[in-house]
Design an enzyme around this catalytic site. Structure first.
Site, PDB file in Angstrom:
ATOM      1  N   ASN A  21       0.776  -1.192   0.094  1.00 22.84           N
ATOM      2  CA  ASN A  21      -0.081   0.175  -0.101  1.00 22.84           C
ATOM      3  C   ASN A  21       0.861   1.237  -0.080  1.00 22.84           C
ATOM      4  O   ASN A  21       1.971   1.409   0.544  1.00 22.84           O
ATOM      5  CB  ASN A  21      -1.043   0.005   1.106  1.00 22.84           C
ATOM      6  N   ILE A  22       0.351   2.221  -0.866  1.00 21.82           N
ATOM      7  CA  ILE A  22       1.165   3.527  -0.779  1.00 21.82           C
ATOM      8  C   ILE A  22       0.200   4.773  -0.725  1.00 21.82           C
ATOM      9  O   ILE A  22      -0.854   4.654  -1.327  1.00 21.82           O
ATOM     10  CB  ILE A  22       1.743   3.750  -2.172  1.00 21.82           C
ATOM     11  N   GLU A  23       0.271   5.632   0.105  1.00 21.58           N
ATOM     12  CA  GLU A  23      -0.639   6.422   0.792  1.00 21.58           C
ATOM     13  C   GLU A  23      -0.047   7.839   0.284  1.00 21.58           C
ATOM     14  O   GLU A  23       0.856   7.929   0.017  1.00 21.58           O
ATOM     15  CB  GLU A  23      -0.766   6.397   2.146  1.00 21.58           C
ATOM     16  N   CYS A  68      -4.080   0.514  -2.622  1.00 20.28           N
ATOM     17  CA  CYS A  68      -4.175  -0.646  -1.652  1.00 20.28           C
ATOM     18  C   CYS A  68      -3.005  -1.721  -2.245  1.00 20.28           C
ATOM     19  O   CYS A  68      -2.534  -1.652  -3.665  1.00 20.28           O
ATOM     20  CB  CYS A  68      -5.405  -1.548  -1.564  1.00 20.28           C
ATOM     21  N   GLU A 128      -3.199  -4.830  -2.990  1.00 17.44           N
ATOM     22  CA  GLU A 128      -3.662  -5.830  -3.935  1.00 17.44           C
ATOM     23  C   GLU A 128      -3.738  -5.274  -5.239  1.00 17.44           C
ATOM     24  O   GLU A 128      -3.335  -5.819  -6.296  1.00 17.44           O
ATOM     25  CB  GLU A 128      -5.283  -6.164  -3.425  1.00 17.44           C
ATOM     26  N   CYS A 179     -10.349  -4.809   0.659  1.00 13.14           N
ATOM     27  CA  CYS A 179     -11.355  -3.607   0.662  1.00 13.14           C
ATOM     28  C   CYS A 179     -12.378  -3.799  -0.326  1.00 13.14           C
ATOM     29  O   CYS A 179     -12.115  -4.678  -1.387  1.00 13.14           O
ATOM     30  CB  CYS A 179     -10.731  -2.353   0.794  1.00 13.14           C
ATOM     31  N   CYS A 227     -11.023  -3.172  -3.946  1.00 12.84           N
ATOM     32  CA  CYS A 227      -9.905  -4.326  -4.420  1.00 12.84           C
ATOM     33  C   CYS A 227     -10.816  -5.854  -4.669  1.00 12.84           C
ATOM     34  O   CYS A 227     -10.635  -6.332  -5.759  1.00 12.84           O
ATOM     35  CB  CYS A 227      -8.854  -4.686  -3.383  1.00 12.84           C
TER      36      CYS A 227
HETATM   37  N1  THU Z   1      -5.083  -1.498   2.498  1.00 14.74           N
HETATM   38  C1  THU Z   1      -4.590  -2.355   1.621  1.00 14.74           C
HETATM   39  O1  THU Z   1      -3.496  -1.979   1.191  1.00 14.74           O
HETATM   40  N2  THU Z   1      -5.160  -3.606   1.419  1.00 14.74           N
HETATM   41  C2  THU Z   1      -6.360  -3.909   2.185  1.00 14.74           C
HETATM   42  O2  THU Z   1      -6.760  -5.020   2.063  1.00 14.74           O
HETATM   43  C3  THU Z   1      -6.873  -3.074   3.337  1.00 14.74           C
HETATM   44  C4  THU Z   1      -6.422  -1.655   3.381  1.00 14.74           C
HETATM   45  C5  THU Z   1      -4.437  -0.192   2.989  1.00 14.74           C
HETATM   46  C6  THU Z   1      -4.957   1.114   2.538  1.00 14.74           C
HETATM   47  C7  THU Z   1      -4.503   2.263   3.364  1.00 14.74           C
HETATM   48  O3  THU Z   1      -3.184   2.567   3.200  1.00 14.74           O
HETATM   49  C8  THU Z   1      -4.397   1.279   4.617  1.00 14.74           C
HETATM   50  O4  THU Z   1      -4.166   0.020   4.280  1.00 14.74           O
HETATM   51  C9  THU Z   1      -5.187   1.721   5.631  1.00 14.74           C
HETATM   52  O5  THU Z   1      -6.775   1.523   5.166  1.00 14.74           O
END
Ligand code: THU
Length: 130
Positions: A42-44, A53, A55, A86, A89
């Site tokens: 995951n990259i914010e 996300c 995935e 989520c 995804c």
């Molecule tokens: N996130 C994912 O990368 N995959 C998931 O299955 C659930 C959520 C990430 C998105 C965000 O960067 C962090 O988790 C919190 O929601």
């Protein structure tokens, strides 16, 4: 269970995550039918909704390299509970990967295997657009 390498790749990818705001680390690893593995984390973004996300990064990397057929997706979280994909995804997995094994991995390396249709029953799909 045959997914040992895939699981370790997802756990490894988790360490590349950039969860600047949530501090929630996720790694993913996607296995193609011909046994290649594409990883994601995951990259914010400071504009929170632009966050991506783990995935979808793994899936989009694979698709953009020409891959089309997949066997399994491992998702590694950093908590004792299983990090489950989520809703967004789930739709992308259903559309681009089809009915695959989704291997959830917690921070104790315990696993739970589910199918795409268990995570997204009665899915919308390309068939509905025809
Ligand atoms: N996130 C994912 O990368 N995959 C998931 O299955 C659930 C959520 C990430 C998105 C965000 O960067 C962090 O988790 C919190 O929601």
């Amino acid at each position: 269970m045959g997914y040992k390498l895939l699981i370790s790749k997802a756990v490894e990818a988790k360490s590349n995550a950039l969860p600047t705001y949530s501090n929630f680390f996720v790694g993913a690893a996607l296995l193609t039918m011909d046994s290649k593995i594409y990883t994601g984390c995951n990259i914010e973004s400071s504009s929170y909704s632009l966050t991506m996300c783990a995935e979808r990064i793994a899936i989009f990397k694979a698709i953009s390299e020409g891959e089309r057929k997949f066997k399994a997706l491992a998702v590694a979280g950093d908590t004792e509970g299983f990090t489950s994909p989520c809703g967004a995804c789930r739709q992308v997995i259903s559309d681009l990967c089809g009915e695959i094994d989704i291997v959830l991995v917690n921070n104790k390396n315990e696993t739970k295997v589910m199918k795409t249709s268990e995570l997204l029953p009665f899915a919308f799909s390309d068939k509905d657009l025809r």
